[in-house]
Design an enzyme around this catalytic site. Sequence first.
Site, PDB file in Angstrom:
ATOM      1  CG  ASP A  50       9.522   3.677   3.348  1.00 41.12           C
ATOM      2  OD1 ASP A  50       9.563   2.936   2.347  1.00 41.12           O
ATOM      3  OD2 ASP A  50       8.656   4.552   3.502  1.00 41.12           O
ATOM      4  CD  GLU A 122      11.815  -0.041   3.315  1.00 40.59           C
ATOM      5  OE1 GLU A 122      11.302   0.301   2.245  1.00 40.59           O
ATOM      6  OE2 GLU A 122      11.150  -0.269   4.360  1.00 40.59           O
TER       7      GLU A 122
END
Length: 234
Positions: A50, A122
């Site tokens: 992320d 992610e």
Amino acid sequence: MVSTQKAATVLEERTGYRFHDLKRLERALTHSSVQTPSRANYERLEFLGDRVLGLTVAEMLFDAFPDAPEGELSVRLNALVNAETCAAIADEIGLADFIHTGSDIKSLNDKRLLNVRADVVEALIAAIYLESGLEAARDFINRFWQKRSLETGAARRDAKTELQEWAHQQNNVHPVYSTLSRSGPDHDPLFVVEVTVQGFASERGEGRSKRIAEQSAAEAMLYRQGIWKRDVST
């Protein structure tokens, strides 16, 4: 279930990146609902991925829009790194074929799985970053995010903020959000939220947090009232 070796081969064809650390790749593809002591899940990788994604997309936007103010860049960034965009990229890659989940996850509907698919994207970014560095991760992100970063829709404002300003203009009132239900296991809950604006029919939204469900409900009302127009090209 597709083996990790097979997943690596197919993902190389679809993403242009060759995974060498199959153990880490397996971890990136494993949801926490898999109750196997020998198999770690993707949550730590998702955390790192992320941040790598956010940095790379921020850099991408900074270069692509040299005259854009900070506010516009922030709006574009939020739209490009949210769960919906990440899940759309997961679908483009076909990640659902390779994600390892427990039996409770397999019975969930598509909206619930959206968040799982987004998380795995992610986690994959983190796996690439740890294995081959920032440049390799940037190449992967550019491949799937570059075109999206230039789309007009990426500059939309936050849905709750947009709805609040619209409601104030209509009747000088504020949207009211109510949580209707919470279901699902603790590691992957589903919230259903209703938003009401005085003088207008209410709308509902779903998400794995109240914040996401509120955003979904706000978006539904914005589309219904014609404040936002759907992109017919997607």
